[in-house]
Design a protein around this motif. Structure first.
Motif, PDB file in Angstrom:
ATOM      1  N   GLY A  33     -18.259  -1.610  25.335  1.00 39.02           N
ATOM      2  CA  GLY A  33     -19.193  -0.531  24.873  1.00 39.02           C
ATOM      3  C   GLY A  33     -19.927   0.279  25.820  1.00 39.02           C
ATOM      4  N   GLN A  34     -20.552  -0.277  26.605  1.00 39.65           N
ATOM      5  CA  GLN A  34     -21.453   0.407  27.789  1.00 39.65           C
ATOM      6  C   GLN A  34     -20.374   1.113  28.545  1.00 39.65           C
ATOM      7  OE1 GLN A  34     -24.759   0.041  27.549  1.00 39.65           O
ATOM      8  NE2 GLN A  34     -24.793   1.858  28.705  1.00 39.65           N
TER       9      GLN A  34
ATOM     10  N   LEU B 294     -19.286   4.253  26.454  1.00 41.60           N
ATOM     11  CA  LEU B 294     -20.190   5.224  26.262  1.00 41.60           C
ATOM     12  C   LEU B 294     -20.567   6.123  27.492  1.00 41.60           C
ATOM     13  CD1 LEU B 294     -22.743   6.543  24.590  1.00 41.60           C
ATOM     14  CD2 LEU B 294     -24.091   4.860  25.425  1.00 41.60           C
TER      15      LEU B 294
ATOM     16  N   LEU C 155     -12.561   4.642  18.837  1.00 42.12           N
ATOM     17  CA  LEU C 155     -13.229   3.792  19.193  1.00 42.12           C
ATOM     18  C   LEU C 155     -13.264   2.472  18.124  1.00 42.12           C
ATOM     19  CD1 LEU C 155     -15.993   3.665  20.789  1.00 42.12           C
ATOM     20  CD2 LEU C 155     -17.215   4.865  18.834  1.00 42.12           C
TER      21      LEU C 155
ATOM     22  N   LEU D  49     -22.224  -2.871  23.656  1.00 39.14           N
ATOM     23  CA  LEU D  49     -22.392  -2.073  22.483  1.00 39.14           C
ATOM     24  C   LEU D  49     -21.251  -2.045  21.400  1.00 39.14           C
ATOM     25  CD1 LEU D  49     -23.905   1.229  24.328  1.00 39.14           C
ATOM     26  CD2 LEU D  49     -25.172  -0.547  22.953  1.00 39.14           C
TER      27      LEU D  49
ATOM     28  N   GLU E 295     -22.569   1.498  17.335  1.00 44.39           N
ATOM     29  CA  GLU E 295     -24.049   1.870  18.298  1.00 44.39           C
ATOM     30  C   GLU E 295     -23.640   3.136  19.333  1.00 44.39           C
ATOM     31  OE1 GLU E 295     -26.244  -2.279  18.489  1.00 44.39           O
ATOM     32  OE2 GLU E 295     -24.441  -2.013  19.842  1.00 44.39           O
ATOM     33  N   ILE E 296     -22.464   2.956  19.838  1.00 36.43           N
ATOM     34  CA  ILE E 296     -21.713   4.057  20.933  1.00 36.43           C
ATOM     35  C   ILE E 296     -21.818   5.586  19.807  1.00 36.43           C
ATOM     36  CG2 ILE E 296     -19.900   4.916  21.980  1.00 36.43           C
ATOM     37  CD1 ILE E 296     -18.904   1.994  22.377  1.00 36.43           C
ATOM     38  N   CYS E 297     -21.502   5.248  18.904  1.00 36.46           N
ATOM     39  CA  CYS E 297     -21.164   6.581  17.980  1.00 36.46           C
ATOM     40  C   CYS E 297     -22.531   7.262  17.612  1.00 36.46           C
ATOM     41  CB  CYS E 297     -20.331   6.325  16.994  1.00 36.46           C
ATOM     42  SG  CYS E 297     -19.884   7.762  16.195  1.00 36.46           S
TER      43      CYS E 297
ATOM     44  N   GLN F 150     -25.422   6.731  19.548  1.00 40.71           N
ATOM     45  CA  GLN F 150     -25.961   7.005  20.704  1.00 40.71           C
ATOM     46  C   GLN F 150     -25.439   8.489  21.088  1.00 40.71           C
ATOM     47  OE1 GLN F 150     -28.539   5.592  21.942  1.00 40.71           O
ATOM     48  NE2 GLN F 150     -28.361   6.781  24.027  1.00 40.71           N
TER      49      GLN F 150
END
Ligand code: CA
Length: 233
Positions: A41-42, A45, A58, A65, A69-71, A73
Motif C-alpha cells: 500500500g505505501q 500511494l 488497485l 495501507l 485507504e490509498i484511494c 488519501q
C-alpha cells in the motif's frame, strides 16, 4: 517517413499477489499499456503521487495501507487519477466502501481479463473527456494546472508538493472566500495524522515563497486575520 507509435498511457498496478500481478501486467502490456507496479500500500500511494499514472488499478487487500485507504488519501490530496478497484469479494459493503473512498469503478475477483481491459478503456476515455475542462489557476505569471498538478512561471517549472497543490485547489474552489486552518487540516491532512494549525501557516509560507513575487507582502495568498487564508481571484 517514420511512423510514430502512439505513446500509450501508463497504468499503475498495486497488487501484492505475485501471480496476479504478473498476469495483469502481461495482459495490460499486451494491450499496449505501460505498466508500473507496486506490491504494498505505501509503495502504491507513493508511486501514484510521484509518477502520475493515467490510471490506478488497485487491489483492496494489501499489506500496509489497503486499497480504500490509498484511494481516500489520494482524493484528500486532490489527486484526480482514475481508480479501478479490484475487490476480492462481490459484497455490497466492499463496493460501497470503494466508491465512498473515491474509486471510479470496481471489478470483483475473479474477473475476466477481457472485461478488465474493456473497463480500463472506458474509464480512460471518460476521464480524458472530463479533463478537457481544464482546471487552470493563474496567479499573475504563474500558471497552475490543478488537474495535472503542474505549475509553471514563464516556462520554468515550479515544484509544488501534493499537499501544496491540494491547498491551492481548496482555496481556488472557495472562489475568493477564506478557508479556515481547520478546514485545510480536515481536507488536506485528513484524520490519519495530527498536525497543528501552525502546520498550515508553515505550508502557506512555503507556497508564498514559491508563487509570490514578494512573499512578505503577498499579492495572491492573503491572510484573513483570525480566520485563515484566501486566494485573490
Ligand atoms: Ca491482495
Amino acid at each position: 517517413m517514420l511512423l510514430m507509435k502512439a505513446v500509450k498511457e501508463r497504468v499503475l498496478l498495486v497488487e501484492d499477489e505475485p501471480a496476479m500481478r504478473i498476469a495483469l501486467q502481461d495482459a495490460l502490456e499486451a494491450e499496449g499499456y505501460r505498466v508500473l507496479t507496486a506490491r504494498d500500500g505505501q509503495a502504491g500511494l507513493e508511486r501514484a503521487l510521484k509518477e502520475k499514472p493515467a490510471l490506478l488499478l488497485l487491489d483492496v487487500m494489501l499489506p500496509g495501507l489497503n486499497g480504500f485507504e490509498i484511494c481516500a488519501q489520494l482524493r484528500r490530496l486532490g489527486n484526480p487519477v482514475p481508480v479501478l478497484m479490484l475487490t476480492a469479494k462481490g459484497t455490497v459493503g466492499d463496493r460501497v466502501a470503494g466508491l465512498e473512498a473515491g474509486a471510479d469503478d470496481y471489478l470483483c475477483k475473479p474477473f475476466d481479463m477481457a472485461e478488465l481491459v474493456a473497463r480500463i478503456h472506458a474509464l480512460l476515455r471518460r476521464t480524458q473527456r472530463q479533463t478537457q475542462a481544464l482546471e487552470i489557476l493563474r496567479l499573475g505569471a504563474v500558471e497552475i494546472d490543478l488537474g495535472k498538478q503542474i505549475a509553471r512561471s514563464g516556462g520554468q517549472i515550479i515544484h509544488l508538493s501534493a499537499r501544496e497543490f491540494a491547498m491551492l485547489r481548496l482555496m481556488a474552489e472557495a472562489g475568493g472566500e477564506p478557508v479556515t486552518r481547520e478546514h485545510f487540516l480536515d481536507v488536506v491532512w485528513g484524520y490519519t495524522s495530527f498536525p497543528t494549525t501552525r502546520t498550515v501557516d508553515n505550508y502557506i509560507t512555503l507556497l508564498r515563497r514559491k508563487l509570490e513575487d514578494d512573499p512578505e507582502n503577498p499579492r495572491w495568498i492573503q491572510t484573513v486575520r483570525a480566520v485563515g487564508y484566501r486566494l485573490e481571484v
